[in-house]
Design a protein around this motif. Structure first.
Motif, mmCIF file in Angstrom:
data_model
loop_
_atom_site.group_PDB
_atom_site.id
_atom_site.type_symbol
_atom_site.label_atom_id
_atom_site.label_comp_id
_atom_site.label_asym_id
_atom_site.label_seq_id
_atom_site.Cartn_x
_atom_site.Cartn_y
_atom_site.Cartn_z
ATOM 1 N N ALA A 57 -2.465 5.194 -7.515
ATOM 2 C CA ALA A 57 -2.710 3.983 -8.127
ATOM 3 C C ALA A 57 -1.432 3.300 -8.832
ATOM 4 O O ALA A 57 -0.730 4.417 -9.268
ATOM 5 C CB ALA A 57 -3.739 3.524 -8.968
ATOM 6 N N CYS A 58 -1.336 2.153 -9.339
ATOM 7 C CA CYS A 58 -0.230 1.581 -10.263
ATOM 8 C C CYS A 58 -1.114 0.601 -11.091
ATOM 9 O O CYS A 58 -2.208 -0.071 -10.793
ATOM 10 C CB CYS A 58 0.880 0.773 -9.348
ATOM 11 S SG CYS A 58 1.424 1.674 -7.862
ATOM 12 N N GLY A 59 -0.285 0.663 -12.254
ATOM 13 C CA GLY A 59 -0.846 -0.591 -13.239
ATOM 14 C C GLY A 59 -2.185 -0.339 -13.638
ATOM 15 O O GLY A 59 -2.815 0.673 -14.021
ATOM 16 N N THR A 60 -2.798 -1.622 -13.723
ATOM 17 C CA THR A 60 -4.293 -1.729 -14.066
ATOM 18 C C THR A 60 -5.091 -0.593 -13.371
ATOM 19 O O THR A 60 -6.070 0.066 -13.651
ATOM 20 C CB THR A 60 -4.752 -3.039 -14.045
ATOM 21 O OG1 THR A 60 -3.925 -3.503 -15.108
ATOM 22 C CG2 THR A 60 -6.371 -2.891 -14.251
ATOM 23 N N SER A 61 -4.859 -0.555 -11.898
ATOM 24 C CA SER A 61 -5.780 0.266 -11.081
ATOM 25 C C SER A 61 -5.593 1.748 -11.448
ATOM 26 O O SER A 61 -6.542 2.365 -11.306
ATOM 27 C CB SER A 61 -5.244 0.070 -9.492
ATOM 28 O OG SER A 61 -5.297 -1.372 -9.251
ATOM 29 N N THR A 105 -6.337 -0.109 -5.145
ATOM 30 C CA THR A 105 -5.419 -1.186 -5.080
ATOM 31 C C THR A 105 -6.130 -2.427 -4.890
ATOM 32 O O THR A 105 -6.844 -2.651 -3.903
ATOM 33 C CB THR A 105 -4.205 -1.145 -4.424
ATOM 34 O OG1 THR A 105 -3.735 -2.472 -3.893
ATOM 35 C CG2 THR A 105 -4.284 -0.570 -3.029
ATOM 36 N N GLN A 106 -6.460 -3.277 -6.176
ATOM 37 C CA GLN A 106 -7.166 -4.522 -5.942
ATOM 38 C C GLN A 106 -6.578 -5.474 -4.694
ATOM 39 O O GLN A 106 -7.351 -5.796 -3.990
ATOM 40 C CB GLN A 106 -7.391 -5.231 -7.214
ATOM 41 C CG GLN A 106 -6.179 -5.872 -7.889
ATOM 42 C CD GLN A 106 -5.626 -7.097 -7.159
ATOM 43 O OE1 GLN A 106 -6.449 -7.796 -6.521
ATOM 44 N NE2 GLN A 106 -4.411 -7.520 -7.476
ATOM 45 N N SER A 107 -5.416 -5.521 -4.718
ATOM 46 C CA SER A 107 -4.706 -6.429 -3.630
ATOM 47 C C SER A 107 -4.905 -5.616 -2.246
ATOM 48 O O SER A 107 -4.952 -6.503 -1.214
ATOM 49 C CB SER A 107 -3.547 -6.833 -3.991
ATOM 50 O OG SER A 107 -2.518 -5.656 -4.013
ATOM 51 N N GLU A 109 -2.347 -4.223 -1.039
ATOM 52 C CA GLU A 109 -1.066 -4.591 -0.601
ATOM 53 C C GLU A 109 0.302 -3.972 -1.400
ATOM 54 O O GLU A 109 1.237 -4.141 -1.043
ATOM 55 C CB GLU A 109 -0.718 -6.046 -0.527
ATOM 56 C CG GLU A 109 -1.596 -6.855 0.357
ATOM 57 C CD GLU A 109 -1.730 -6.347 1.855
ATOM 58 O OE1 GLU A 109 -0.776 -5.797 2.204
ATOM 59 O OE2 GLU A 109 -2.558 -7.041 2.480
ATOM 60 N N THR A 110 -0.167 -3.205 -2.636
ATOM 61 C CA THR A 110 0.756 -2.518 -3.275
ATOM 62 C C THR A 110 1.695 -1.665 -2.563
ATOM 63 O O THR A 110 1.030 -0.450 -2.167
ATOM 64 C CB THR A 110 0.276 -1.912 -4.558
ATOM 65 O OG1 THR A 110 -0.364 -3.052 -5.495
ATOM 66 C CG2 THR A 110 1.267 -1.430 -5.476
ATOM 67 N N ALA A 111 2.821 -1.835 -2.368
ATOM 68 C CA ALA A 111 4.007 -0.980 -1.340
ATOM 69 C C ALA A 111 3.780 0.498 -1.831
ATOM 70 O O ALA A 111 3.531 1.139 -1.101
ATOM 71 C CB ALA A 111 5.275 -1.514 -1.357
ATOM 72 N N GLY A 164 -5.450 -15.151 -11.501
ATOM 73 C CA GLY A 164 -4.484 -14.773 -12.644
ATOM 74 C C GLY A 164 -3.809 -13.405 -12.265
ATOM 75 O O GLY A 164 -4.474 -12.620 -11.588
ATOM 76 N N VAL A 165 -2.354 -13.438 -12.491
ATOM 77 C CA VAL A 165 -1.650 -12.193 -12.133
ATOM 78 C C VAL A 165 -2.117 -11.018 -13.137
ATOM 79 O O VAL A 165 -2.367 -9.809 -12.575
ATOM 80 C CB VAL A 165 -0.116 -12.183 -12.722
ATOM 81 C CG1 VAL A 165 0.644 -11.075 -12.866
ATOM 82 C CG2 VAL A 165 0.378 -13.264 -11.554
ATOM 83 N N ALA A 166 -2.736 -11.328 -14.425
ATOM 84 C CA ALA A 166 -3.161 -9.920 -14.959
ATOM 85 C C ALA A 166 -4.827 -9.648 -14.554
ATOM 86 O O ALA A 166 -5.647 -10.507 -14.281
ATOM 87 C CB ALA A 166 -3.475 -10.506 -16.401
ATOM 88 N N ALA A 167 -4.776 -8.594 -14.172
ATOM 89 C CA ALA A 167 -6.121 -8.122 -13.544
ATOM 90 C C ALA A 167 -7.485 -8.056 -14.581
ATOM 91 O O ALA A 167 -6.979 -7.233 -15.479
ATOM 92 C CB ALA A 167 -6.054 -6.571 -12.797
ATOM 93 N N THR A 168 -8.395 -8.488 -14.188
ATOM 94 C CA THR A 168 -9.538 -8.567 -15.240
ATOM 95 C C THR A 168 -10.563 -8.207 -14.495
ATOM 96 O O THR A 168 -11.269 -7.285 -14.612
ATOM 97 C CB THR A 168 -9.677 -9.857 -16.045
ATOM 98 O OG1 THR A 168 -9.668 -10.806 -15.119
ATOM 99 C CG2 THR A 168 -8.514 -10.085 -16.661
ATOM 100 N N GLY A 173 -14.432 -4.273 -11.436
ATOM 101 C CA GLY A 173 -15.121 -3.865 -10.181
ATOM 102 C C GLY A 173 -14.675 -2.424 -9.748
ATOM 103 O O GLY A 173 -15.524 -1.727 -9.373
ATOM 104 N N GLN A 174 -13.111 -2.191 -10.227
ATOM 105 C CA GLN A 174 -12.714 -0.853 -9.830
ATOM 106 C C GLN A 174 -13.640 0.371 -10.774
ATOM 107 O O GLN A 174 -13.872 1.181 -10.043
ATOM 108 C CB GLN A 174 -11.426 -0.998 -10.074
ATOM 109 C CG GLN A 174 -10.564 -1.745 -9.160
ATOM 110 C CD GLN A 174 -8.969 -1.748 -9.477
ATOM 111 O OE1 GLN A 174 -8.706 -1.485 -10.674
ATOM 112 N NE2 GLN A 174 -8.253 -1.981 -8.803
ATOM 113 N N LEU A 175 -13.803 -0.035 -12.076
ATOM 114 C CA LEU A 175 -14.505 0.769 -12.967
ATOM 115 C C LEU A 175 -15.546 1.248 -12.158
ATOM 116 O O LEU A 175 -16.419 2.204 -12.130
ATOM 117 C CB LEU A 175 -14.429 0.338 -14.115
ATOM 118 C CG LEU A 175 -13.327 0.106 -15.006
ATOM 119 C CD1 LEU A 175 -13.488 -0.620 -16.364
ATOM 120 C CD2 LEU A 175 -12.731 1.611 -15.335
#
Ligand code: M6R
Length: 374
Positions: A57-61, A105-107, A109-111, A164-168, A173-175
């Protein structure tokens, strides 16, 4: 539409009790004592005899994955490693048998995440021993995404559109997806007693109401506190154990929308370098909840205080937490559940600091909602 909220991010923070209620109703159905505790669309063959889990995963994910790894190891007893997808692509670990690979990945689509998963699928497809075959699972908010087409098994977090770009709310939901997966695995493997798992599920059911009270209580408090960050240039976030990823997430949220430099650290690492950064100009946000590392985190906070840092505690009210200069109180719950609540002050604090600075909270500079390039 933003309804009465100033920004989508604030609206999405406020939607989290609903996100949690929807997930719980869907995946933790009320049933008899002998019914399965968790309803997930995953065949037993995907989960049986697991020797290892790897999460990409990346970032918040990735932060959700770190909490997930804690649960998968501590509840289900499966060794679990979390990788930055961008690193895994070019330096994957040696192949092992009976391994579940999870892409978060929430989207969808993360490459980097998609490429890492595709690479893993391919290198396992070439193995002659079926035990080394790819077992791939995706966790996403968009089942119809590229991730949905790539992996055969999917957990849809159903958090609704996040603008929002910031995932909240997608982080929430992922947790929750990881709580579901870890409890399901613990149930299958018999690694924890049914009674203990029942208790955990009962505690999770209380979450939507607790979240609602917490958000209502902390929104104004964080808005007031944001004023004191007007000239702040650096913030340190500390946590340990299951709340260490929440410190990372607090720092990431602050960086991306307020452009303040922030670092998240496991509190025990402070003395190995970062403590040299501390003085009266550097606030320290410390996540300190009762459980296995409570005393340790409090003593790490004390060390920061001795260097004149302003201490902000994300902790329950009580005599133990009087050392904090400012308290963002969270209810006292089972430590295993606590990240679902401690994430709220992280989100609200960074939101209000950025909004107070007059920044474009929903569209921070240099960032996009999904990062579809390497
Ligand atoms: O869509 P993804 O979950 O794969 O996105 C991963 C990161 O780009 C994302 O979490 C990013 O860090 C967020 N802007 C964090 O708020």
């Amino acid at each position: 539409d933003k309804r009465s909220f100033r920004h989508f991010m604030l609206k999405e923070i406020h939607e989290q009790p609903e996100t949690a209620a929807r997930w719980l109703a869907c995946h933790f159905p009320e049933g008899g004592v002998d019914d399965p505790l968790v309803a997930l669309p995953l065949e037993v063959s995907l989960l049986e005899d697991l020797q290892r889990i790897q999460v990409l995963a990346c970032g918040t994910s990735r932060h959700a994955a770190l909490v997930g790894a804690y649960l998968l190891e501590q509840l289900a007893g499966v060794p679990t490693s979390v990788y930055y997808a961008s690193e895994f692509r070019y330096a994957p670990p040696p192949l092992g048998p009976n391994t579940l690979t999870i892409g978060v990945t929430q989207s969808g689509e993360t490459a980097d995440t998609l490429a890492a998963l595709a690479m893993e699928q391919q290198r396992r497809a070439g193995h002659s021993d079926p035990a080394y075959g790819a077992r791939l699972l995706g966790i996403t908010n968009r089942a119809e995404s590229s991730l949905g087409r790539l992996v055969p098994h999917l957990i849809d977090i159903q958090a609704g559109v996040e603008v929002g770009v910031a995932a909240t709310k997608t982080f929430m939901g992922q947790l929750l997806a990881f709580y579901g997966l870890a409890i399901r695995l613990a149930e299958l493997r018999g690694s924890r007693s049914r009674q203990e798992l029942h208790q955990l599920v009962a505690e999770l059911r209380a979450l939507p109401a607790q979240l609602q009270t917490l958000i209502d209580r902390l929104d104004l408090r964080c808005a007031e506190l944001a004023h004191s960050f007007a000239d702040t240039q650096d913030v340190i976030y500390l946590g340990r154990g299951i709340n260490y990823p929440i410190a990372l997430e607090g720092a990431l949220k602050l960086k991306e929308i307020s452009y303040i430099h922030a670092e998240g650290y496991p509190a025990g690492e402070m003395k190995h370098g970062p403590i040299a950064l501390l003085d009266a100009r550097v606030p320290v946000v410390s996540v300190a909840v009762p459980g296995t590392v409570f005393d340790k985190v409090l003593s790490n906070a004390q060390e920061a205080k001795a260097r004149d840092a302003r201490l902000i505690g994300v902790a329950p009210e009580g005599p133990d937490t009087e050392l904090f200069d400012v308290l963002l109180p969270v209810p006292e719950v089972n430590e295993l559940i606590s990240p679902l609540l401690t994430l709220i002050p992280m989100q609200l604090l960074s939101y209000h600091i950025a909004a107070h600075r007059g920044l474009d909270v929903d569209q921070p500079r240099n960032l996009a909602k999904s990062v579809t390039v390497e």
